[in-house]
Design a protein around this motif. Structure first.
Motif, PDB file in Angstrom:
ATOM      1  N   LEU A 134       2.582  19.905  37.488  1.00 53.16           N
ATOM      2  CA  LEU A 134       3.533  18.849  37.134  1.00 53.16           C
ATOM      3  C   LEU A 134       3.041  17.467  37.547  1.00 53.16           C
ATOM      4  N   LEU A 174       2.488  16.049  40.560  1.00 51.74           N
ATOM      5  CA  LEU A 174       3.392  15.451  41.541  1.00 51.74           C
ATOM      6  C   LEU A 174       2.612  14.686  42.599  1.00 51.74           C
ATOM      7  N   GLN A 223       6.733  13.037  45.998  1.00 50.68           N
ATOM      8  CA  GLN A 223       7.582  13.975  45.261  1.00 50.68           C
ATOM      9  C   GLN A 223       7.600  15.352  45.918  1.00 50.68           C
ATOM     10  N   PRO A 235      10.756  23.079  33.924  1.00 43.87           N
ATOM     11  CA  PRO A 235       9.626  22.399  33.292  1.00 43.87           C
ATOM     12  C   PRO A 235       9.361  20.995  33.824  1.00 43.87           C
ATOM     13  N   SER A 236      10.217  20.514  34.736  1.00 46.71           N
ATOM     14  CA  SER A 236      10.063  19.136  35.200  1.00 46.71           C
ATOM     15  C   SER A 236      10.435  19.033  36.670  1.00 46.71           C
ATOM     16  N   PHE A 237      10.081  17.903  37.259  1.00 47.99           N
ATOM     17  CA  PHE A 237      10.374  17.632  38.665  1.00 47.99           C
ATOM     18  C   PHE A 237      11.869  17.719  38.954  1.00 47.99           C
ATOM     19  N   TRP A 238      12.692  17.136  38.062  1.00 50.48           N
ATOM     20  CA  TRP A 238      14.128  17.090  38.320  1.00 50.48           C
ATOM     21  C   TRP A 238      14.777  18.469  38.217  1.00 50.48           C
TER      22      TRP A 238
END
Length: 411
Positions: A49, A51, A55, A105-108
């Motif tokens: 991802l 990061l 993060q 699929p994402s950081f959030w």
């Protein structure tokens, strides 16, 4: 026998029940293994991802803060009205978190999945500590150590999961964590009926009697308890920030400083955590013999020289020093919880939630601060500066004598 001793004896009439202790310890292991899945994914998520260190720190913050904020609150509520159903409910929340983490699929969305894992842990811990209290008999230090050994064993598996699961399988390997939650729920279905029976037999009488004791000794005790809890908070702060630095960022430090691969960088982390499992057990046994305060002082203060050495060692020395450091530092973890429970008799859930919850919270804050500091000043400098944190453990010398002499004699 004093009134306080009589109260505690009534709470542990059944003696030390090792079957229950090992059962709840195994659930603790499964719970903390699910939390370890998150940290085991750090090097994988950083690359997949893309990061930053900051993060990564926020993911650790989210995991630990959701747990820490809720634990004292859950403990406070459960002290007034214990709820055995919260044990399997907490594991159910962690199961949802594991499934979400595997496919985020994402950081959030990773953060959202981690929230469920953290909340599941927060719900489990206070009630789990109450189960330990009822099953402990007169061996409080040993019982709490058996319980914490389970948790520390689960945490120590993070480097192995990185090596054997997440490097070959990637993020999707986290779906195997749902099996851990399912196993925990099955075990708890055996523990919960016994726990309900203990609450029926001993829960209300103990609370009424302890309230009488606390009213009689209120003026003398409150200032001592407040001072002792303040010192404990500082000790937990020091240990949690340092452990957060090792467990979250030291793997990146050894990759950069010694040129190790992702797999090889997990070895010193595993040695540190595995030694912590052994230290947790032997620390509890020793505390029943020499006292809680002495063990806390030996644990955090005694680890300081090894922490100061670690950033300056040649690679060959990193492995034995990491092992010794983990053993000494974590030998006081369960002892700190027992000491807090004895400072707050009749408030087992809140005391446990306060110490373990604050530990998670400080670890969360430490992960964010150290991650941001690493981006500004460099990871090598952060590892060196954080090595002074265990020196704060010397404040344990100011703690008042513990109450182990009030406990029923060991049989």
């Amino acid at each position: 026998m004093s009134t306080t001793s009589q109260v505690r004896t009534n709470a542990v009439q059944t003696g030390t029940l090792y079957a229950i202790l090992f059962a709840i310890s195994s659930v603790h292991m499964l719970n903390d293994t699910m939390q370890a899945v998150v940290s085991a994914l750090f090097p994988i998520l950083q690359k997949s991802l893309e990061l930053s260190y900051g993060q990564i720190g926020w993911i650790a913050f989210t995991l630990n803060m959701t747990s820490s904020v809720m634990q004292p609150l859950v403990g406070f509520i459960s002290d007034k009205k214990p709820a055995p159903w919260m044990l399997p409910a907490g594991m159910g929340m962690s199961l949802i978190g594991m499934a979400g983490l595997a496919y985020a699929p994402s950081f959030w969305l990773v953060l959202l999945a981690v929230v469920f894992v953290g909340l599941g842990s927060a719900v489990f811990h206070p009630e789990g500590s109450r189960v330990v209290f009822f099953a402990a008999g007169g061996r409080r230090g040993l019982a709490q150590s058996i319980y914490q050994v389970g948790g520390n064993t689960g945490s120590s598996l993070a480097p192995l999961m990185t090596i054997f699961i997440f490097v070959p399988l990637g993020q999707r390997g986290a779906v195997w964590g749902t099996l851990l939650a399912g196993a925990a729920i099955i075990i708890l279905l055996k523990v919960v009926p016994w726990y309900k029976k203990q609450l029926t037999l001993y829960g209300k009488p103990v609370k009424r009697a302890v309230n009488k004791v606390m009213n009689a000794e209120d003026k003398r005790e409150r200032s001592v308890v407040a001072a002792a809890l303040s010192i404990l908070v500082l000790l937990v702060f020091a240990r949690s920030w340092y452990v957060s630095g090792i467990s979250t960022f030291y793997q990146f430090y050894v990759e950069n400083s010694y040129g190790l691969s992702i797999r090889a960088a997990q070895v010193p982390i595993f040695l540190f955590m595995a030694a912590g499992v052994l230290g947790t057990f032997f620390g509890g046994v020793m505390a029943d013999r020499i006292g809680r305060r002495k063990m806390i002082l030996l644990s955090i203060g005694g680890s300081a020289p090894f922490a100061l050495l670690l950033p300056h060692l040649a690679l060959g020395w990193v492995y034995p020093i990491a092992f010794v450091l983990g053993f000494i530092l974590m030998s006081g973890f369960s002892v700190t919880v027992v000491y807090a429970q004895e400072l707050l008799p009749g408030k087992v859930g809140m005391a446990s939630g306060l110490i373990t919850g604050f530990a998670f919270g400080m670890g969360a804050l430490g992960a964010v601060v150290l991650g941001k500091a690493a981006e500004v000043w460099g990871l090598a400098n952060v590892m060196m500066y954080s090595s002074v944190l265990p020196l704060i453990g010397l404040l344990a010398i100011l703690l008042p004598p513990d109450r182990r002499d009030d406990m029923p004699a060991k049989r």
